[in-house]
Scaffold this motif. Sequence first.
Motif, mmCIF file in Angstrom:
data_model
loop_
_atom_site.group_PDB
_atom_site.id
_atom_site.type_symbol
_atom_site.label_atom_id
_atom_site.label_comp_id
_atom_site.label_asym_id
_atom_site.label_seq_id
_atom_site.Cartn_x
_atom_site.Cartn_y
_atom_site.Cartn_z
ATOM 1 N N ASP A 261 -82.781 -11.060 -61.836
ATOM 2 C CA ASP A 261 -83.192 -9.667 -62.063
ATOM 3 C C ASP A 261 -83.720 -8.998 -60.792
ATOM 4 O OD1 ASP A 261 -85.343 -11.478 -62.148
ATOM 5 O OD2 ASP A 261 -86.615 -10.008 -63.178
ATOM 6 N N ILE A 262 -83.853 -9.766 -59.697
ATOM 7 C CA ILE A 262 -84.344 -9.214 -58.429
ATOM 8 C C ILE A 262 -83.157 -8.984 -57.492
ATOM 9 C CG2 ILE A 262 -85.757 -9.663 -56.386
ATOM 10 C CD1 ILE A 262 -87.673 -11.212 -58.093
ATOM 11 N N ALA A 263 -83.105 -7.807 -56.900
ATOM 12 C CA ALA A 263 -82.035 -7.502 -55.937
ATOM 13 C C ALA A 263 -82.259 -8.310 -54.663
ATOM 14 C CB ALA A 263 -82.032 -6.010 -55.622
ATOM 15 N N VAL A 264 -81.225 -9.035 -54.265
ATOM 16 C CA VAL A 264 -81.287 -9.843 -53.046
ATOM 17 C C VAL A 264 -80.139 -9.406 -52.145
ATOM 18 C CG1 VAL A 264 -81.321 -12.157 -52.058
ATOM 19 C CG2 VAL A 264 -82.236 -11.776 -54.362
ATOM 20 N N GLU A 265 -80.487 -8.867 -50.978
ATOM 21 C CA GLU A 265 -79.479 -8.349 -50.067
ATOM 22 C C GLU A 265 -79.289 -9.296 -48.885
ATOM 23 O OE1 GLU A 265 -80.915 -4.557 -48.869
ATOM 24 O OE2 GLU A 265 -80.754 -3.663 -50.877
ATOM 25 N N LYS A 266 -78.068 -9.329 -48.379
ATOM 26 C CA LYS A 266 -77.775 -10.093 -47.166
ATOM 27 C C LYS A 266 -78.307 -9.304 -45.981
ATOM 28 C CE LYS A 266 -74.016 -12.322 -44.625
ATOM 29 N NZ LYS A 266 -72.563 -12.618 -44.595
ATOM 30 N N GLY A 267 -79.278 -9.833 -45.281
ATOM 31 C CA GLY A 267 -79.896 -9.111 -44.182
ATOM 32 C C GLY A 267 -79.087 -9.191 -42.897
ATOM 33 N N ASN A 268 -79.338 -8.258 -41.984
ATOM 34 C CA ASN A 268 -78.765 -8.342 -40.644
ATOM 35 C C ASN A 268 -79.895 -8.573 -39.643
ATOM 36 O OD1 ASN A 268 -79.963 -5.783 -40.018
ATOM 37 N ND2 ASN A 268 -78.208 -4.743 -40.929
ATOM 38 N N ILE A 269 -79.536 -8.713 -38.382
ATOM 39 C CA ILE A 269 -80.539 -9.078 -37.386
ATOM 40 C C ILE A 269 -81.546 -7.952 -37.178
ATOM 41 C CG2 ILE A 269 -80.871 -9.675 -34.952
ATOM 42 C CD1 ILE A 269 -78.343 -11.305 -35.092
ATOM 43 N N ASP A 270 -81.122 -6.698 -37.306
ATOM 44 C CA ASP A 270 -82.068 -5.582 -37.186
ATOM 45 C C ASP A 270 -83.166 -5.691 -38.238
ATOM 46 O OD1 ASP A 270 -80.913 -4.337 -35.024
ATOM 47 O OD2 ASP A 270 -79.623 -3.046 -36.227
ATOM 48 N N GLU A 271 -82.770 -5.954 -39.482
ATOM 49 C CA GLU A 271 -83.754 -6.084 -40.559
ATOM 50 C C GLU A 271 -84.640 -7.310 -40.346
ATOM 51 O OE1 GLU A 271 -81.547 -4.177 -44.431
ATOM 52 O OE2 GLU A 271 -80.765 -6.074 -43.629
ATOM 53 N N LEU A 272 -84.042 -8.374 -39.830
ATOM 54 C CA LEU A 272 -84.811 -9.587 -39.550
ATOM 55 C C LEU A 272 -85.905 -9.303 -38.534
ATOM 56 C CD1 LEU A 272 -85.205 -12.672 -39.729
ATOM 57 C CD2 LEU A 272 -83.472 -12.897 -37.954
ATOM 58 N N ILE A 273 -85.548 -8.591 -37.452
ATOM 59 C CA ILE A 273 -86.537 -8.247 -36.429
ATOM 60 C C ILE A 273 -87.664 -7.427 -37.042
ATOM 61 C CG2 ILE A 273 -86.929 -6.925 -34.311
ATOM 62 C CD1 ILE A 273 -84.052 -7.593 -33.485
ATOM 63 N N MET A 274 -87.303 -6.398 -37.813
ATOM 64 C CA MET A 274 -88.294 -5.512 -38.395
ATOM 65 C C MET A 274 -89.239 -6.278 -39.318
ATOM 66 S SD MET A 274 -87.800 -2.141 -40.777
ATOM 67 C CE MET A 274 -87.269 -3.142 -42.182
ATOM 68 N N MET A 275 -88.673 -7.132 -40.174
ATOM 69 C CA MET A 275 -89.502 -7.854 -41.140
ATOM 70 C C MET A 275 -90.389 -8.891 -40.449
ATOM 71 S SD MET A 275 -89.158 -6.696 -44.198
ATOM 72 C CE MET A 275 -89.956 -8.050 -45.049
ATOM 73 N N MET A 276 -89.872 -9.600 -39.447
ATOM 74 C CA MET A 276 -90.665 -10.618 -38.784
ATOM 75 C C MET A 276 -91.815 -10.001 -37.990
ATOM 76 S SD MET A 276 -89.736 -13.684 -39.523
ATOM 77 C CE MET A 276 -90.613 -14.579 -38.239
ATOM 78 N N ILE A 277 -91.605 -8.800 -37.452
ATOM 79 C CA ILE A 277 -92.631 -8.170 -36.622
ATOM 80 C C ILE A 277 -93.600 -7.328 -37.469
ATOM 81 C CG2 ILE A 277 -93.022 -6.446 -34.811
ATOM 82 C CD1 ILE A 277 -90.441 -7.483 -33.497
ATOM 83 N N ARG A 278 -93.066 -6.574 -38.432
ATOM 84 C CA ARG A 278 -93.907 -5.637 -39.180
ATOM 85 C C ARG A 278 -94.400 -6.191 -40.509
ATOM 86 N NH1 ARG A 278 -91.213 0.045 -39.750
ATOM 87 N NH2 ARG A 278 -93.310 0.422 -40.594
ATOM 88 N N GLY A 279 -93.748 -7.259 -41.001
ATOM 89 C CA GLY A 279 -94.130 -7.812 -42.282
ATOM 90 C C GLY A 279 -95.372 -8.687 -42.219
ATOM 91 N N GLU A 280 -95.948 -8.945 -43.372
ATOM 92 C CA GLU A 280 -97.113 -9.814 -43.473
ATOM 93 C C GLU A 280 -96.682 -11.200 -43.903
ATOM 94 O OE1 GLU A 280 -100.494 -8.161 -45.608
ATOM 95 O OE2 GLU A 280 -99.446 -6.217 -45.660
ATOM 96 N N GLU A 281 -97.452 -12.212 -43.475
ATOM 97 C CA GLU A 281 -97.152 -13.598 -43.870
ATOM 98 C C GLU A 281 -97.762 -13.885 -45.236
ATOM 99 O OE1 GLU A 281 -97.289 -16.803 -40.985
ATOM 100 O OE2 GLU A 281 -97.932 -15.344 -39.489
#
Length: 281
Positions: A261-281
């Motif tokens: 029931d949860i949307a799971v998208e195939k990420g690209n490297i741009d999204e990976l960079i954004m999430m690793m830098i701006r996201g919380e652990e």
Amino acid sequence: MLRLNKVRKEYKGFQLDCTLEVQEGCVTGLIGKNGAGKSTTFKAILGLLKMDGGSIEILGKPLHEIGNQDKEDMGVVMSDAGFSGYLMIQDLIPVLKNMYRNFQEEEFRRKCKKFQLPMNKKIKEFSTGMKRKLQVLAALSHEARLLLLDEPTAGLDIIARDELLDMLRTYMEKEGRAILVSSHISSDLEGLCDDIYMIDDGKIILYEETDVLLDCYGILKATPEQFGRIEREHILRYKKEGFGYSCLTDQRQFYQENYPDIAVEKGNIDELIMMMIRGEE
């Protein structure tokens, strides 16, 4: 081919602490936002700055033992350096011939013509893209075993980028070679690199094979209720959004199978960079 072990360099408000390895036969990418430490890492490898700690090994030798003959086995493109603007390519060719015993003059001339680089025009009159093409062609012109390319496609249009990336793939067809390349253009890295290091605030925060990044990593789009009940074991970072939460995972299939029931998208490297830098652990 290249190994950095706990390389440290301290500036006011910034500290590099980098460990990475480039193996023979591989193209390794170094990604991160501007100011993350990519160019400082390249300068450390080239001995352009004094390290405060750690060690660097290039082509099987410690950095301090690298001599002129070893340097001929390296091709370099730096994002903030280039040839004198008062030279013409015609003037540059004798310089390259004297610097490199294996300089391939005819091939260099042919590629300059292919990329529409005039031989009798001062380099200071070149566009940014033309200057970058010349730097890359010079790095590829002398049968180097190791290429160190800091933002080699910056300033190039999409056609020129594609041609240049094809040249790098052709370069890697010969055994005994390797490339360390940084780029902010994710499509370049996805189509070229075998593995990728991510650097942020001077530290390596992620290392992964490119195929694994593209095949196994993904972005979950979860409502607050869904976010509250999902297993967090495989969540690397999460970020609050208007709809709920975006979550970076290295186990996309796990969440696809267990949380349909949860949307799971195939990420690209741009999204990976954004999430690793701006996201919380």
